[in-house]
Motif scaffolding. Structure first.
Motif, short mmCIF file in Angstrom:
data_model
loop_
_atom_site.label_atom_id
_atom_site.label_comp_id
_atom_site.label_asym_id
_atom_site.label_seq_id
_atom_site.Cartn_x
_atom_site.Cartn_y
_atom_site.Cartn_z
N VAL A 208 41.62 31.08 27.67
CA VAL A 208 42.24 29.76 27.79
C VAL A 208 43.61 29.82 27.13
CG1 VAL A 208 42.00 27.30 27.29
CG2 VAL A 208 39.95 28.70 27.68
N ASP A 209 44.66 29.37 27.84
CA ASP A 209 46.00 29.40 27.24
C ASP A 209 46.28 28.09 26.51
OD1 ASP A 209 46.75 27.48 29.14
OD2 ASP A 209 47.86 28.89 30.38
N GLU A 210 47.50 27.95 26.01
CA GLU A 210 47.84 26.79 25.19
C GLU A 210 47.84 25.48 25.97
OE1 GLU A 210 51.53 28.79 26.73
OE2 GLU A 210 49.71 29.41 25.66
N THR A 211 47.92 25.56 27.30
CA THR A 211 47.86 24.35 28.12
C THR A 211 46.44 23.97 28.51
OG1 THR A 211 48.03 25.46 30.28
CG2 THR A 211 50.09 25.02 29.10
N GLY A 212 45.49 24.85 28.18
CA GLY A 212 44.10 24.61 28.55
C GLY A 212 43.68 25.28 29.85
N GLU A 213 44.63 25.99 30.51
CA GLU A 213 44.28 26.64 31.77
C GLU A 213 43.40 27.85 31.53
OE1 GLU A 213 46.29 28.13 35.95
OE2 GLU A 213 47.45 28.36 34.12
N ILE A 214 42.38 27.99 32.36
CA ILE A 214 41.44 29.11 32.27
C ILE A 214 41.89 30.23 33.20
CG2 ILE A 214 39.11 29.84 32.92
CD1 ILE A 214 38.06 27.23 31.84
N THR A 215 41.87 31.46 32.69
CA THR A 215 42.05 32.65 33.51
C THR A 215 40.73 33.40 33.55
OG1 THR A 215 44.41 32.86 32.98
CG2 THR A 215 43.29 34.82 33.82
N LEU A 216 40.21 33.56 34.75
CA LEU A 216 38.89 34.17 34.94
C LEU A 216 39.06 35.67 35.19
CD1 LEU A 216 35.84 33.45 35.22
CD2 LEU A 216 36.28 33.08 37.66
N PHE A 217 38.18 36.47 34.61
CA PHE A 217 38.23 37.92 34.84
C PHE A 217 36.81 38.48 34.89
CE2 PHE A 217 38.82 37.25 30.26
CZ PHE A 217 37.87 38.09 29.70
N ASP A 218 36.71 39.79 35.00
CA ASP A 218 35.44 40.51 35.10
C ASP A 218 34.59 40.00 36.26
OD1 ASP A 218 33.30 42.16 34.75
OD2 ASP A 218 32.77 41.48 32.74
N PHE A 219 35.02 40.33 37.46
CA PHE A 219 34.31 39.95 38.68
C PHE A 219 33.30 41.02 39.09
CE2 PHE A 219 37.77 37.04 38.70
CZ PHE A 219 37.48 36.03 39.59
N ASP A 220 32.94 41.88 38.18
CA ASP A 220 32.06 43.00 38.48
C ASP A 220 30.70 42.56 39.04
OD1 ASP A 220 31.28 45.86 38.34
OD2 ASP A 220 29.93 45.17 36.76
N GLU A 221 30.25 41.35 38.68
CA GLU A 221 28.95 40.86 39.15
C GLU A 221 29.07 39.95 40.37
OE1 GLU A 221 25.91 41.60 38.24
OE2 GLU A 221 26.47 42.95 36.62
N CYS A 222 30.23 39.88 41.00
CA CYS A 222 30.39 38.96 42.13
C CYS A 222 29.43 39.37 43.27
CB CYS A 222 31.83 38.90 42.61
SG CYS A 222 32.52 40.40 43.34
N GLN A 223 28.84 38.36 43.88
CA GLN A 223 27.81 38.59 44.90
C GLN A 223 27.65 37.33 45.73
OE1 GLN A 223 24.30 39.28 42.49
NE2 GLN A 223 24.00 37.13 42.07
N TYR A 224 26.96 37.46 46.85
CA TYR A 224 26.64 36.29 47.67
C TYR A 224 25.38 35.63 47.12
CZ TYR A 224 30.26 37.52 50.97
OH TYR A 224 31.48 37.80 51.53
N SER A 225 25.52 34.37 46.80
CA SER A 225 24.39 33.62 46.25
C SER A 225 24.68 32.13 46.41
CB SER A 225 24.17 33.98 44.78
OG SER A 225 23.02 33.33 44.26
N TRP A 226 23.80 31.32 45.87
CA TRP A 226 23.99 29.89 45.88
C TRP A 226 25.02 29.52 44.82
CZ3 TRP A 226 19.55 32.48 46.74
CH2 TRP A 226 18.85 32.18 47.93
N TYR A 227 25.89 28.56 45.15
CA TYR A 227 26.91 28.14 44.20
C TYR A 227 26.29 27.60 42.92
CZ TYR A 227 30.06 28.61 48.19
OH TYR A 227 30.77 29.11 49.25
N ALA A 228 25.09 27.07 43.01
CA ALA A 228 24.40 26.55 41.83
C ALA A 228 24.19 27.65 40.79
CB ALA A 228 23.06 25.94 42.22
N GLU A 229 24.10 28.91 41.22
CA GLU A 229 23.92 29.99 40.25
C GLU A 229 25.15 30.13 39.36
OE1 GLU A 229 22.50 34.65 39.78
OE2 GLU A 229 22.88 33.86 41.79
N ASP A 230 26.34 29.96 39.92
CA ASP A 230 27.56 30.03 39.12
C ASP A 230 27.57 28.97 38.02
OD1 ASP A 230 29.30 32.12 39.62
OD2 ASP A 230 30.49 31.06 41.11
N ILE A 231 26.97 27.81 38.32
CA ILE A 231 26.91 26.73 37.34
C ILE A 231 25.84 27.02 36.30
CG2 ILE A 231 26.57 24.25 37.02
CD1 ILE A 231 27.45 23.90 39.98
N ALA A 232 24.68 27.47 36.76
CA ALA A 232 23.56 27.74 35.86
C ALA A 232 23.89 28.83 34.85
CB ALA A 232 22.33 28.13 36.66
#
Length: 330
Positions: A208-232
């Motif tokens: 998170v930077d000083e403005t509050g923006e999130i930078t996402l990384f480490d997509f090594d586990e990316c897969q096809y699944s239900w979007y609810a899994e990303d939230i859980a």
């Protein structure tokens, strides 16, 4: 990290992989890694990441699919840690080993700072921002038409290798996993609730930077699944720190996250995936099994500390009884 793979990764592999990206050995700083070997290096005042992935974990095609998606997200306005090509212009460089090959990839270092524990707990601004970020991610993936394709949820490495890492005395865990997989396989799949997900969003995988923006990384586990899994998954790592003797605190944390995450996700009129709240319990159970498998794969648990011992005991109880961290709250 699988101890057997750890023994097979040698300094010579790191040196050769770094050279493919124009990096000298003395410029490398080892960071660690749970599934991959992660280094950092600096070039012209900018910090970068160099990752080595064992061929037992991913295929080159799978890695190329990961990097293709990250570039798509970056090109469409999402703050992510972008991939950097090698000196020969390749996204993925294969470093040959005697028994296992290692795929080298490089990324820009994410700006900002990580928000760890306990700062991430009871943090409404963070949860709203996580909701915005996740909503943006899901919106973009619904439009994504990949050239290369990642695996789907049932091919997750933790699920495929659970029997290898779980000791025989935990056979009920494997039975619970089989039952849960059958349940998940029966869930409806639509373009609005299923697609390519990050698969491991937690406070260790974004800055998170000083403005509050999130930078996402480490997509090594990316897969096809239900979007609810990303939230859980995000919810799991905010709740698992509260044991069975701290359910009241866990309930407060759950309600806090849901309220503010939902506010951020729906801020621009976007809708949460249909049935997501009903599916949270299932995907929290799935994540609990994945964490359990990962601990037995990577840690020496013969003499665990008090917290780890209590967590494993509570986790085993929940898994074999088909319970999630939120079943008492919904």
């Amino acid at each position: 990290m699988d101890p057997q793979i750890k023994l097979l990764f040698l300094d010579e592999h790191a040196i050769e992989g770094a050279a493919r990206f124009g990096v000298r050995q003395e410029e490398l700083s080892f960071i660690g890694g749970f599934q991959n070997f992660i280094y950092s290096y600096t070039r012209e005042g900018c910090k970068y990441i160099l990752r080595f992935t064992p061929s037992t974990l991913r295929t080159q095609e799978g890695l190329e699919a990961e990097l293709e998606w990250i570039r798509y997200l970056a090109e469409n306005g999402m703050s992510v840690s972008e991939p950097i090509p090698s000196a020969q212009g390749r996204d993925v460089e294969c470093v040959s080993g005697k028994m296992v090959d290692f795929y080298a990839t490089s990324f820009r270092h994410a700006p900002g700072r990580k928000i760890g524990y306990p700062e991430c707990l009871g943090n409404p601004l963070l949860y709203e921002q996580c909701g915005r970020m996740t909503s943006h991610l899901h919106k973009l993936t619904k439009r994504y038409e990949p050239l290369a394709r990642r695996h789907s949820w049932e091919r997750n490495e933790y699920l495929l290798r659970a029997r290898k890492y779980i000791p025989p005395e935990h056979a009920p865990i494997l039975r619970a996993l089989d039952e849960l997989k059958e349940r998940l396989a029966s869930l409806p799949i639509t373009p609005d609730n299923f697609g390519l997900i990050h698969g491991d969003i937690n406070v260790g995988n974004f800055t998170v930077d000083e403005t509050g923006e999130i930078t996402l990384f480490d997509f090594d586990e990316c897969q096809y699944s239900w979007y609810a899994e990303d939230i859980a998954i995000q919810l799991y790592y905010l709740l698992y720190v509260f044991g069975e003797d701290s359910k009241s605190e866990r309930k407060v944390q759950y309600e806090h996250f849901i309220e503010h995450f939902e506010r951020g996700y729906t801020e621009d009129g976007r809708r949460l995936p249909e049935g997501w709240k009903d599916q949270l319990s299932l995907f929290l159970r799935l994540r609990e099994i994945i964490v359990f498998v990962g601990m037995y794969r990577s840690w020496d648990l013969r003499q665990p500390d008090d917290w780890t011992r209590d967590f494993l005991q509570d986790s085993r109880m929940r898994i074999i009884n088909g319970l999630s961290l939120i079943d008492d709250f919904q």
